[in-house]
Each structure stands twice: as structure tokens, then as C-alpha cells.
Write a protein that holds these residues in place. Structure first.
Motif, PDB file in Angstrom:
ATOM      1  N   ARG A  11       0.822  -1.207   0.000  1.00 20.42           N
ATOM      2  CA  ARG A  11       0.000   0.000   0.000  1.00 20.42           C
ATOM      3  C   ARG A  11       0.857   1.258   0.000  1.00 20.42           C
ATOM      4  O   ARG A  11       0.518   2.248  -0.637  1.00 20.42           O
ATOM      5  CB  ARG A  11      -0.922   0.017   1.232  1.00 20.42           C
ATOM      6  N   GLU A  12       1.987   1.224   0.733  1.00 23.32           N
ATOM      7  CA  GLU A  12       2.864   2.392   0.786  1.00 23.32           C
ATOM      8  C   GLU A  12       3.428   2.708  -0.595  1.00 23.32           C
ATOM      9  O   GLU A  12       3.501   3.868  -0.999  1.00 23.32           O
ATOM     10  CB  GLU A  12       4.013   2.165   1.783  1.00 23.32           C
ATOM     11  N   THR A  13       3.832   1.658  -1.306  1.00 19.73           N
ATOM     12  CA  THR A  13       4.355   1.857  -2.669  1.00 19.73           C
ATOM     13  C   THR A  13       3.251   2.362  -3.578  1.00 19.73           C
ATOM     14  O   THR A  13       3.477   3.246  -4.412  1.00 19.73           O
ATOM     15  CB  THR A  13       4.945   0.543  -3.219  1.00 19.73           C
ATOM     16  N   GLN A  14       2.053   1.815  -3.416  1.00 23.17           N
ATOM     17  CA  GLN A  14       0.916   2.262  -4.210  1.00 23.17           C
ATOM     18  C   GLN A  14       0.682   3.759  -4.011  1.00 23.17           C
ATOM     19  O   GLN A  14       0.536   4.509  -4.984  1.00 23.17           O
ATOM     20  CB  GLN A  14      -0.335   1.480  -3.818  1.00 23.17           C
ATOM     21  N   ALA A  15       0.662   4.212  -2.769  1.00 23.81           N
ATOM     22  CA  ALA A  15       0.431   5.626  -2.474  1.00 23.81           C
ATOM     23  C   ALA A  15       1.531   6.498  -3.071  1.00 23.81           C
ATOM     24  O   ALA A  15       1.258   7.555  -3.646  1.00 23.81           O
ATOM     25  CB  ALA A  15       0.344   5.836  -0.958  1.00 23.81           C
ATOM     26  N   LEU A  16       2.768   6.038  -2.972  1.00 20.42           N
ATOM     27  CA  LEU A  16       3.898   6.774  -3.546  1.00 20.42           C
ATOM     28  C   LEU A  16       3.750   6.902  -5.065  1.00 20.42           C
ATOM     29  O   LEU A  16       3.933   7.986  -5.628  1.00 20.42           O
ATOM     30  CB  LEU A  16       5.212   6.066  -3.203  1.00 20.42           C
ATOM     31  N   GLY A  34      -8.381  -2.349   1.114  1.00 22.74           N
ATOM     32  CA  GLY A  34      -9.015  -1.529   2.132  1.00 22.74           C
ATOM     33  C   GLY A  34     -10.277  -0.830   1.651  1.00 22.74           C
ATOM     34  O   GLY A  34     -11.019  -0.261   2.452  1.00 22.74           O
ATOM     35  N   LEU A  35     -10.537  -0.872   0.356  1.00 26.97           N
ATOM     36  CA  LEU A  35     -11.752  -0.261  -0.200  1.00 26.97           C
ATOM     37  C   LEU A  35     -12.930  -1.199   0.010  1.00 26.97           C
ATOM     38  O   LEU A  35     -12.789  -2.421  -0.095  1.00 26.97           O
ATOM     39  CB  LEU A  35     -11.583   0.013  -1.698  1.00 26.97           C
ATOM     40  N   ASP A  36     -14.116  -0.626   0.267  1.00 30.87           N
ATOM     41  CA  ASP A  36     -15.296  -1.482   0.333  1.00 30.87           C
ATOM     42  C   ASP A  36     -15.763  -1.780  -1.091  1.00 30.87           C
ATOM     43  O   ASP A  36     -15.227  -1.249  -2.064  1.00 30.87           O
ATOM     44  CB  ASP A  36     -16.400  -0.851   1.206  1.00 30.87           C
TER      45      ASP A  36
END
Length: 199
Positions: A11-16, A34-36
Motif C-alpha cells: 500500500r505504501e508503494t501504491q500511495a507513492l 481496504g476499499l469497500d
């Protein structure tokens, strides 16, 4: 140009990646576990139906999604299990795909990851070619070899090349046996049943 699906493990890489792409003016949407369900559908709809050029997804986007409107995939980081790469590709390489699918795998040269992926890919492709299998996922369960692959990647730090190849050969011998057993089982099922003889 078309649309790009980028897969990453974390997730951290995704956000970056999302932040960097947006800073470059590239329209982006994220997809992660984490998305519904409603948020996931909105992300896919935005990627498919709007001018969003890139979807950055964690592994949760690799299962059960039909993204054949996209034909360019980037594996920003590679999962240890080659079957997970096939699952990722399977999101875009589906019935209804109108283009040849292009896959880019990013891998740093002269790293442990590079050594393992190179050896494993070459030997696994030889097995599949020799046994006439074109998709690993047709014969192997994804989770079945995960722990063995994690062990090999972990041990690769302390093994020399000969030992590393021996570890990979040992794993692949087990995979080869699973493939042969699966082919035999498929042949047995495919044989016509003579009901008169059974009676």
C-alpha cells in the motif's frame, strides 16, 4: 497511449506511485483491499469509463476483476510466486480483449530478486514447454508453493549460485510432479466412459 494497470505489492508503494503520477499530471485511480465493494466498483468504473489513464493496484486487484478494456500492465514489483504474475495478467488478458497485451516487469539487475526470478523463470518455462503446458495456473494452486518460494527468497541471501540453483531445482521437481499428476488426472477424466463395461 491507452490505459495502464500498475501492480504493486504494498500500500505504501501504491500511495507513492499515485502521488508521483499525479504530480506528473497523469490521471490516476487506486485499487486496494481496504476499499469497500462500492469504492472498488467506483475505481474500476472511473478507470474504464473516464479519462483516468492509470490504475495503481495492490494484489487485491489481481483476483476476480475484468479489466480487458486495458491492455498494458506494469508489474512495479514482482511477487515471489510466478502464478501471482499470471493472475495479474489474467485481469487484462481475458475474453473480450481487443489488443495484444503488453506486460512490463520491473526488476533491478544484480540483486537477489533478479537472480531468483531469472533462474526460476528459465527453469519453469522449460518444464512447461517440455510438458506442453502454456499456463501454470491451469495445473497448480497459487498458495501451494508460496511458502517454498518465500523460503528460497529468504535463503538466497546466504546461498551461493550453485546452492540457490539446487534449492530451485528441488522446488521445480515438486512442481513438475504436480503438473504430470494433473495431466494424468485430466486424461483419466477425458477418457470416454463405457457404461456397458461398468454394468
Amino acid at each position: 497511449p491507452g490505459k495502464f494497470l500498475i501492480f504493486t505489492e504494498y500500500r505504501e508503494t501504491q500511495a507513492l506511485l499515485e502521488r508521483q503520477l499525479q504530480a506528473w499530471g497523469v490521471s490516476t485511480v487506486g485499487f486496494h483491499g481496504g476499499l469497500d465493494i462500492v469504492q472498488k466498483e467506483r475505481a474500476v468504473t472511473a478507470f474504464r469509463d473516464t479519462d483516468v489513464r492509470v490504475m495503481v493496484s495492490t494484489e487485491s486487484g489481481a483476483e476476480g476483476r475484468n479489466l480487458q478494456f486495458c491492455h498494458q500492465l506494469i508489474n512495479y514489483d514482482l511477487p515471489w510466486n510466478p502464478m501471482r504474475i499470471e493472475q495479474r495478467i489474467g485481469r487484462v488478458h481475458r475474453i473480450g480483449q481487443q489488443h495484444s497485451v503488453t506486460v512490463y516487469n520491473l526488476l533491478l539487475n544484480d540483486t537477489i530478486e533478479h537472480r531468483v526470478v531469472e533462474i526460476l523463470s528459465e527453469k519453469l518455462n522449460n518444464i512447461l514447454t517440455n510438458l506442453g503446458i502454456d499456463k501454470l495456473s491451469d495445473v497448480l494452486d497459487t498458495t501451494a508453493i508460496d511458502s517454498d518460494l518465500q523460503r528460497i527468497y529468504r535463503d538466497a541471501l546466504k546461498l551461493d549460485m550453485r546452492q540457490l540453483e539446487a534449492e530451485i531445482d528441488s522446488l521445480l521437481n515438486g512442481i513438475r510432479k504436480q503438473i504430470i499428476d494433473a495431466k494424468k488426472a485430466k486424461e483419466l477424466v477425458a477418457e470416454p466412459i463405457d457404461l456397458d463395461q461398468i454394468r
